[in-house]
Write a protein that holds these residues in place. Structure first.
Motif, short mmCIF file in Angstrom:
data_model
loop_
_atom_site.label_atom_id
_atom_site.label_comp_id
_atom_site.label_asym_id
_atom_site.label_seq_id
_atom_site.Cartn_x
_atom_site.Cartn_y
_atom_site.Cartn_z
N GLY A 1 0.83 -1.21 0.00
CA GLY A 1 0.00 0.00 0.00
C GLY A 1 0.86 1.25 0.00
N TRP A 2 0.33 2.33 -0.59
CA TRP A 2 1.07 3.59 -0.70
C TRP A 2 0.20 4.74 -0.24
CZ3 TRP A 2 5.35 6.24 -0.96
CH2 TRP A 2 5.36 7.53 -1.52
N ASP A 3 0.72 5.52 0.69
CA ASP A 3 0.04 6.72 1.18
C ASP A 3 0.81 7.92 0.65
OD1 ASP A 3 -0.91 8.94 2.61
OD2 ASP A 3 -1.39 7.72 4.37
N ALA A 4 0.26 8.58 -0.36
CA ALA A 4 0.96 9.69 -1.00
C ALA A 4 1.12 10.88 -0.05
CB ALA A 4 0.22 10.12 -2.26
N ALA A 5 0.15 11.07 0.83
CA ALA A 5 0.19 12.23 1.72
C ALA A 5 1.39 12.17 2.67
CB ALA A 5 -1.11 12.34 2.51
N THR A 6 1.69 10.97 3.17
CA THR A 6 2.80 10.82 4.12
C THR A 6 4.01 10.16 3.47
OG1 THR A 6 1.96 8.66 4.83
CG2 THR A 6 1.20 10.60 6.06
N GLN A 7 3.89 9.83 2.18
CA GLN A 7 4.96 9.13 1.44
C GLN A 7 5.40 7.87 2.20
OE1 GLN A 7 7.96 12.25 0.42
NE2 GLN A 7 7.17 11.93 -1.66
N THR A 8 4.40 7.09 2.56
CA THR A 8 4.62 5.89 3.35
C THR A 8 4.23 4.64 2.55
OG1 THR A 8 4.22 7.05 5.43
CG2 THR A 8 3.99 4.66 5.47
N VAL A 9 5.08 3.62 2.61
CA VAL A 9 4.81 2.32 1.99
C VAL A 9 4.50 1.33 3.11
CG1 VAL A 9 5.73 0.46 0.57
CG2 VAL A 9 6.39 2.83 0.10
N THR A 10 3.39 0.60 2.97
CA THR A 10 3.02 -0.44 3.92
C THR A 10 3.01 -1.78 3.20
OG1 THR A 10 1.68 1.11 5.21
CG2 THR A 10 1.30 -1.25 5.58
N ILE A 11 3.79 -2.72 3.72
CA ILE A 11 3.93 -4.04 3.10
C ILE A 11 3.43 -5.08 4.09
CG2 ILE A 11 5.55 -5.70 2.12
CD1 ILE A 11 7.42 -3.18 1.68
N THR A 12 2.46 -5.87 3.67
CA THR A 12 1.89 -6.90 4.55
C THR A 12 2.08 -8.27 3.90
OG1 THR A 12 0.22 -5.32 5.30
CG2 THR A 12 -0.17 -7.65 5.78
N PHE A 13 2.55 -9.21 4.68
CA PHE A 13 2.79 -10.56 4.15
C PHE A 13 2.69 -11.58 5.28
CE2 PHE A 13 6.77 -8.68 5.42
CZ PHE A 13 7.43 -9.69 6.10
N THR A 14 2.62 -12.84 4.89
CA THR A 14 2.59 -13.93 5.86
C THR A 14 3.89 -14.68 5.77
OG1 THR A 14 0.20 -14.15 5.61
CG2 THR A 14 1.37 -16.01 6.60
N SER A 15 4.71 -14.56 6.80
CA SER A 15 5.98 -15.28 6.80
C SER A 15 5.69 -16.76 6.95
CB SER A 15 6.88 -14.81 7.95
OG SER A 15 6.28 -15.10 9.20
N GLY A 16 6.43 -17.57 6.20
CA GLY A 16 6.18 -19.01 6.18
C GLY A 16 5.41 -19.41 4.95
N ALA A 17 4.51 -18.50 4.45
CA ALA A 17 3.72 -18.86 3.27
C ALA A 17 4.60 -19.07 2.06
CB ALA A 17 2.70 -17.77 2.98
N ILE A 18 5.71 -18.32 1.96
CA ILE A 18 6.57 -18.46 0.80
C ILE A 18 7.38 -19.75 0.85
CG2 ILE A 18 6.78 -15.98 0.41
CD1 ILE A 18 9.45 -16.05 1.80
N ASP A 19 7.30 -20.49 1.98
CA ASP A 19 8.00 -21.76 2.06
C ASP A 19 7.16 -22.93 1.55
OD1 ASP A 19 10.23 -20.60 3.20
OD2 ASP A 19 9.39 -20.73 5.21
N GLN A 20 5.93 -22.65 1.16
CA GLN A 20 5.06 -23.70 0.66
C GLN A 20 5.56 -24.21 -0.69
OE1 GLN A 20 2.67 -25.09 2.21
NE2 GLN A 20 1.43 -26.17 0.74
N MET A 21 5.67 -25.53 -0.82
CA MET A 21 6.19 -26.12 -2.05
C MET A 21 5.05 -26.65 -2.92
SD MET A 21 9.42 -25.68 -1.50
CE MET A 21 10.40 -26.75 -2.55
N SER A 22 5.28 -26.69 -4.21
CA SER A 22 4.29 -27.23 -5.13
C SER A 22 4.79 -28.55 -5.72
CB SER A 22 4.02 -26.25 -6.27
OG SER A 22 3.20 -26.86 -7.26
#
Length: 270
Positions: free
Chosen positions: A149-170
């Motif tokens: 997410g990007w807030d132009a007024a405050t020039q802030t970037v917000t990054i949300t993720f689930t750690s561990g999810a990227i370890d899921q194998m296919s």
């Protein structure tokens, strides 16, 4: 029947080696601000570029910053090749290859059916500013499964993720298990099953947790066993065990493995 039993016993061992538990899923939120050398990770302040004080900048409408601390918080690793001026970001399921001042990135997703390299165009390429490698935040973090997410007024970037999810194998794809058979897996969510169902190799169904596939191997009517497949970190091979289970079968009480055939089959992704 003897042929089937022999094949079963060979496939057995590869199926059950327990590689490990599923990755613990934890939601993380990273907040960073243009011109600020620090970022917040679940409310805790960390330096974006430790001991160097590098700050995020905007180039052609995109936020760039040294990415190591951020992607390591996401469970990824990062490597720099000074000869080729390339950055490689790696997780259990994905590899991102980017070149300084080049507006295309190569991405290999092991959860895809083919696991081939895919070329993607960047809005802004990686670049070097004041001797620091500055990478496009949105492209990389979204490729790793984050929401940005990007807030132009405050020039802030917000990054949300689930750690561990990227370890899921296919497991989707074709696997060559030598004398034990050729298995074509299809994965939907955490559920995996062989596409083919034939007299020679039977049918496998199971669920995925991390890089471990556990389930059943159905050879024919009333003839099945418990299986566990463990995939390698690079997603190219698996090893496992098998516990034979047919009507009337009894485990030898002196068998220290309690009926499990350990490390018996090796599979390789085609």
């Amino acid at each position: 029947m003897k042929k089937k039993v022999a094949l079963i016993l060979m496939l057995t061992a590869v199926l059950c080696l327990v590689f490990g538990a599923a990755a613990y899923a934890e939601t993380k939120t990273v907040v960073l601000r243009i011109g600020d050398p620090n970022m917040s990770v679940n409310g805790l302040t960390q330096e974006i570029d430790p001991a160097r004080g590098t700050k995020p900048v905007i180039v052609n409408g995109r936020t760039l910053l040294p990415i190591r601390a951020l992607v390591e918080n996401m469970g990824a690793t990062i490597a720099w090749n000074g000869d080729t001026r390339q950055v490689t970001i790696t997780t259990a399921t994905k590899t991102i290859l980017m070149t300084i001042d080049y507006n295309q990135a190569s991405v290999k997703d092991m959860t895809s059916a083919t696991a081939d390299w895919v070329v993607k165009t960047l809005d802004v390429p990686p670049t070097i500013i004041n001797s620091r490698t500055m990478m496009p935040v949105r492209f990389i973090t979204e490729e790793l499964g984050a929401q940005v997410g990007w807030d132009a007024a405050t020039q802030t970037v917000t990054i949300t993720f689930t750690s561990g999810a990227i370890d899921q194998m296919s497991w989707t794809g074709t696997w060559d298990a030598g004398d034990s058979g050729m298995f074509i897996f299809n994965q939907s969510g955490n559920n995996v099953a062989t596409v083919q169902d034939n007299d020679e190799y039977g049918r496998i169904t199971g669920t995925v947790s991390g890089n471990v596939l556990t389930g059943k191997w159905f050879i024919d009517v009333g003839n099945q066993g418990d299986i566990v497949f463990t995939m390698s970190e690079d997603g190219k091979t698996f090893v496992g065990d098998w516990k034979y289970n047919y009507p009337g079968f009894e485990v030898d009480p002196e068998d220290e493995n309690q009926g499990w055939w350990k490390n018996y089959i090796l599979g390789q992704r085609n």
